[in-house]
Design a protein around this motif. Structure first.
Motif, PDB file in Angstrom:
ATOM      1  N   ALA A  93      15.826   2.832  10.934  1.00  0.00           N
ATOM      2  CA  ALA A  93      15.525   4.236  11.205  1.00  0.00           C
ATOM      3  C   ALA A  93      14.701   4.422  12.473  1.00  0.00           C
ATOM      4  CB  ALA A  93      14.779   4.842  10.017  1.00  0.00           C
ATOM      5  N   ASP A  94      14.252   3.322  13.078  1.00  0.00           N
ATOM      6  CA  ASP A  94      13.393   3.363  14.263  1.00  0.00           C
ATOM      7  C   ASP A  94      12.134   4.178  13.994  1.00  0.00           C
ATOM      8  OD1 ASP A  94      12.644   2.722  16.864  1.00  0.00           O
ATOM      9  OD2 ASP A  94      13.566   4.513  17.719  1.00  0.00           O
ATOM     10  N   ASP A  95      11.557   3.969  12.804  1.00  0.00           N
ATOM     11  CA  ASP A  95      10.311   4.629  12.413  1.00  0.00           C
ATOM     12  C   ASP A  95       9.176   3.647  12.697  1.00  0.00           C
ATOM     13  OD1 ASP A  95       8.095   5.707  11.140  1.00  0.00           O
ATOM     14  OD2 ASP A  95       9.260   6.523   9.473  1.00  0.00           O
ATOM     15  N   ARG A  96       8.529   3.794  13.842  1.00  0.00           N
ATOM     16  CA  ARG A  96       7.555   2.801  14.281  1.00  0.00           C
ATOM     17  C   ARG A  96       6.317   2.743  13.403  1.00  0.00           C
ATOM     18  NH1 ARG A  96       7.875   4.150  20.766  1.00  0.00           N
ATOM     19  NH2 ARG A  96      10.130   3.825  20.976  1.00  0.00           N
ATOM     20  N   LEU A  97       5.848   3.907  12.959  1.00  0.00           N
ATOM     21  CA  LEU A  97       4.668   3.892  12.106  1.00  0.00           C
ATOM     22  C   LEU A  97       4.977   3.237  10.773  1.00  0.00           C
ATOM     23  CD1 LEU A  97       1.758   4.610  11.486  1.00  0.00           C
ATOM     24  CD2 LEU A  97       2.550   6.858  10.714  1.00  0.00           C
ATOM     25  N   GLU A  98       6.103   3.597  10.160  1.00  0.00           N
ATOM     26  CA  GLU A  98       6.476   3.001   8.875  1.00  0.00           C
ATOM     27  C   GLU A  98       6.719   1.503   9.033  1.00  0.00           C
ATOM     28  OE1 GLU A  98       7.064   2.822   4.853  1.00  0.00           O
ATOM     29  OE2 GLU A  98       6.285   4.454   6.074  1.00  0.00           O
ATOM     30  N   LEU A  99       7.271   1.112  10.179  1.00  0.00           N
ATOM     31  CA  LEU A  99       7.513  -0.305  10.443  1.00  0.00           C
ATOM     32  C   LEU A  99       6.192  -1.059  10.551  1.00  0.00           C
ATOM     33  CD1 LEU A  99       9.485  -2.584  11.053  1.00  0.00           C
ATOM     34  CD2 LEU A  99       9.483  -1.874  13.453  1.00  0.00           C
ATOM     35  N   ALA A 100       5.247  -0.498  11.296  1.00  0.00           N
ATOM     36  CA  ALA A 100       3.936  -1.138  11.430  1.00  0.00           C
ATOM     37  C   ALA A 100       3.247  -1.240  10.080  1.00  0.00           C
ATOM     38  CB  ALA A 100       3.071  -0.347  12.409  1.00  0.00           C
ATOM     39  N   ASN A 101       3.332  -0.195   9.269  1.00  0.00           N
ATOM     40  CA  ASN A 101       2.732  -0.213   7.933  1.00  0.00           C
ATOM     41  C   ASN A 101       3.398  -1.262   7.049  1.00  0.00           C
ATOM     42  OD1 ASN A 101       0.939   1.836   8.574  1.00  0.00           O
ATOM     43  ND2 ASN A 101       2.243   3.459   7.763  1.00  0.00           N
ATOM     44  N   ALA A 102       4.731  -1.393   7.184  1.00  0.00           N
ATOM     45  CA  ALA A 102       5.460  -2.391   6.392  1.00  0.00           C
ATOM     46  C   ALA A 102       5.057  -3.803   6.800  1.00  0.00           C
ATOM     47  CB  ALA A 102       6.962  -2.196   6.551  1.00  0.00           C
ATOM     48  N   HIS A 103       4.872  -4.023   8.104  1.00  0.00           N
ATOM     49  CA  HIS A 103       4.410  -5.332   8.577  1.00  0.00           C
ATOM     50  C   HIS A 103       3.052  -5.653   7.966  1.00  0.00           C
ATOM     51  CE1 HIS A 103       7.015  -5.915  12.434  1.00  0.00           C
ATOM     52  NE2 HIS A 103       7.711  -5.462  11.422  1.00  0.00           N
ATOM     53  N   ARG A 104       2.157  -4.663   7.995  1.00  0.00           N
ATOM     54  CA  ARG A 104       0.815  -4.876   7.458  1.00  0.00           C
ATOM     55  C   ARG A 104       0.885  -5.154   5.948  1.00  0.00           C
ATOM     56  NH1 ARG A 104      -1.191  -0.218   8.398  1.00  0.00           N
ATOM     57  NH2 ARG A 104      -1.570   0.538   6.297  1.00  0.00           N
ATOM     58  N   ARG A 105       1.713  -4.382   5.254  1.00  0.00           N
ATOM     59  CA  ARG A 105       1.847  -4.585   3.806  1.00  0.00           C
ATOM     60  C   ARG A 105       2.415  -5.969   3.505  1.00  0.00           C
ATOM     61  NH1 ARG A 105       6.100  -1.488  -0.224  1.00  0.00           N
ATOM     62  NH2 ARG A 105       5.696  -2.778  -2.052  1.00  0.00           N
ATOM     63  N   PHE A 106       3.389  -6.401   4.289  1.00  0.00           N
ATOM     64  CA  PHE A 106       3.999  -7.717   4.069  1.00  0.00           C
ATOM     65  C   PHE A 106       2.944  -8.819   4.180  1.00  0.00           C
ATOM     66  CE2 PHE A 106       6.122 -11.605   5.265  1.00  0.00           C
ATOM     67  CZ  PHE A 106       7.282 -11.615   4.508  1.00  0.00           C
ATOM     68  N   HIS A 107       2.156  -8.770   5.252  1.00  0.00           N
ATOM     69  CA  HIS A 107       1.144  -9.804   5.455  1.00  0.00           C
ATOM     70  C   HIS A 107       0.081  -9.752   4.363  1.00  0.00           C
ATOM     71  CE1 HIS A 107       2.012 -11.554   9.515  1.00  0.00           C
ATOM     72  NE2 HIS A 107       2.871 -10.547   9.473  1.00  0.00           N
ATOM     73  N   THR A 108      -0.282  -8.534   3.940  1.00  0.00           N
ATOM     74  CA  THR A 108      -1.263  -8.413   2.872  1.00  0.00           C
ATOM     75  C   THR A 108      -0.721  -8.981   1.574  1.00  0.00           C
ATOM     76  OG1 THR A 108      -2.175  -6.413   3.906  1.00  0.00           O
ATOM     77  CG2 THR A 108      -2.749  -6.809   1.613  1.00  0.00           C
ATOM     78  N   GLU A 109       0.574  -8.771   1.323  1.00  0.00           N
ATOM     79  CA  GLU A 109       1.195  -9.319   0.111  1.00  0.00           C
ATOM     80  C   GLU A 109       1.209 -10.853   0.161  1.00  0.00           C
ATOM     81  OE1 GLU A 109       2.113  -7.960  -2.639  1.00  0.00           O
ATOM     82  OE2 GLU A 109       1.789  -5.878  -2.074  1.00  0.00           O
ATOM     83  N   VAL A 110       1.421 -11.423   1.343  1.00  0.00           N
ATOM     84  CA  VAL A 110       1.363 -12.885   1.477  1.00  0.00           C
ATOM     85  C   VAL A 110      -0.016 -13.384   1.065  1.00  0.00           C
ATOM     86  CG1 VAL A 110       1.380 -14.819   3.113  1.00  0.00           C
ATOM     87  CG2 VAL A 110       3.135 -13.050   3.276  1.00  0.00           C
ATOM     88  N   VAL A 111      -1.051 -12.744   1.594  1.00  0.00           N
ATOM     89  CA  VAL A 111      -2.422 -13.159   1.294  1.00  0.00           C
ATOM     90  C   VAL A 111      -2.760 -12.902  -0.171  1.00  0.00           C
ATOM     91  CG1 VAL A 111      -4.843 -12.610   1.774  1.00  0.00           C
ATOM     92  CG2 VAL A 111      -3.233 -12.947   3.660  1.00  0.00           C
ATOM     93  N   ARG A 112      -2.217 -11.823  -0.743  1.00  0.00           N
ATOM     94  CA  ARG A 112      -2.481 -11.498  -2.144  1.00  0.00           C
ATOM     95  C   ARG A 112      -1.975 -12.599  -3.077  1.00  0.00           C
ATOM     96  NH1 ARG A 112      -4.010  -6.623  -3.350  1.00  0.00           N
ATOM     97  NH2 ARG A 112      -2.959  -5.724  -1.542  1.00  0.00           N
ATOM     98  N   LEU A 113      -0.985 -13.357  -2.641  1.00  0.00           N
ATOM     99  CA  LEU A 113      -0.448 -14.444  -3.466  1.00  0.00           C
ATOM    100  C   LEU A 113      -1.479 -15.538  -3.702  1.00  0.00           C
ATOM    101  CD1 LEU A 113       3.140 -14.796  -1.912  1.00  0.00           C
ATOM    102  CD2 LEU A 113       2.502 -13.696  -4.066  1.00  0.00           C
ATOM    103  N   GLY A 114      -2.533 -15.552  -2.882  1.00  0.00           N
ATOM    104  CA  GLY A 114      -3.601 -16.533  -3.089  1.00  0.00           C
ATOM    105  C   GLY A 114      -4.448 -16.245  -4.309  1.00  0.00           C
ATOM    106  N   GLY A 115      -4.301 -15.030  -4.889  1.00  0.00           N
ATOM    107  CA  GLY A 115      -4.961 -14.724  -6.154  1.00  0.00           C
ATOM    108  C   GLY A 115      -6.349 -14.139  -6.045  1.00  0.00           C
ATOM    109  N   ASN A 116      -6.848 -13.919  -4.826  1.00  0.00           N
ATOM    110  CA  ASN A 116      -8.185 -13.357  -4.659  1.00  0.00           C
ATOM    111  C   ASN A 116      -8.047 -11.906  -4.193  1.00  0.00           C
ATOM    112  OD1 ASN A 116     -10.763 -12.580  -3.608  1.00  0.00           O
ATOM    113  ND2 ASN A 116     -11.319 -14.743  -3.394  1.00  0.00           N
ATOM    114  N   ARG A 117      -8.247 -10.967  -5.098  1.00  0.00           N
ATOM    115  CA  ARG A 117      -8.029  -9.556  -4.787  1.00  0.00           C
ATOM    116  C   ARG A 117      -8.999  -9.047  -3.721  1.00  0.00           C
ATOM    117  NH1 ARG A 117     -10.364  -5.173  -6.865  1.00  0.00           N
ATOM    118  NH2 ARG A 117     -11.329  -6.389  -8.541  1.00  0.00           N
TER     119      ARG A 117
END
Length: 211
Positions: A121-145
């Motif tokens: 969709a070429d939605d840059r803000l949503e894309l940036a937010n998705a990138h941030r969410r993805f990386h946060t989800e990776v770190v969340r897998l470590g189990g420390n909220r």
């Protein structure tokens, strides 16, 4: 909470959301003054909810108050940015070391799906937010909220720094390159390859993070 308090709270949320989107999309540049009179007219709210919204945005590191000069979009020095990336790296390494052998990848899959849609969709803000969410989800897998929450706040500040460059990067880089990098990271997480995860994370440097 009274009806009046609920209405005020809703106006605060509205102002936070609108101003946050402006800042993180690069529509408002770092250092740009945030003039109350202009913002109250544009947002259609009074000074009280606007000031509360500015206070909350300051807590997130997106707005800063300058004595006798009012508020402005936060600025970061080169040293600030370098330190934020150092903190990000430390938190990522700690989380990767603590990941279970078979983590739940539901959140990671969802973030990747949003990233693909935002790219199409070429939605840059949503894309940036998705990138941030993805990386946060990776770190969340470590189990420390608490660590994951801290990591997310660091990424918001990095996104503030990178937002201005998003327009330029969109002109020179293929949008799908970012999806490919995150698919590579997802594959490393899926197979439990700690070295591969850290290598893929290392490719998301200051210039590549939002590409």
């Amino acid at each position: 909470m009274s009806d009046e308090e609920l209405e005020t709270y809703s106006l605060v949320e509205l102002a936070v959301d609108r101003l946050r989107r402006d800042i993180l999309s690069g529509r408002s540049d770092p250092g740009e003054r945030l003039v109350e009179e202009q913002l109250t007219r544009r947002l259609g709210i009074s000074r009280a909810p606007l000031r509360e919204a500015m206070r909350l945005l300051a807590q997130q590191g997106l707005v800063e108050h300058i004595p006798r000069r009012g508020a402005r979009v936060a600025t970061l020095s080169d040293e600030d940015v370098a330190e934020l990336y150092e903190v990000r790296d430390v938190l990522e390494r700690h989380a990767v070391a603590a990941m279970p052998a078979q983590p739940d990848l539901t959140g990671l899959r969802a973030a990747l799906a949003v990233m693909r849609k935002a790219t199409e969709a070429d939605d840059r803000l949503e894309l940036a937010n998705a990138h941030r969410r993805f990386h946060t989800e990776v770190v969340r897998l470590g189990g420390n909220r608490q660590l994951a929450d801290l990591y997310g706040s660091v990424l918001v500040r990095i996104q503030l720094y990178m937002a201005v460059n998003m327009r330029r990067e969109a002109e020179t880089a293929r949008a799908e390159d970012g999806v490919v990098r995150h698919e590579r990271l997802f594959a490393a997480v899926e197979r439990g390859d700690s070295a591969g995860i850290l290598k893929a994370l290392g490719e998301h440097g200051a210039r590549a993070y939002l590409a």
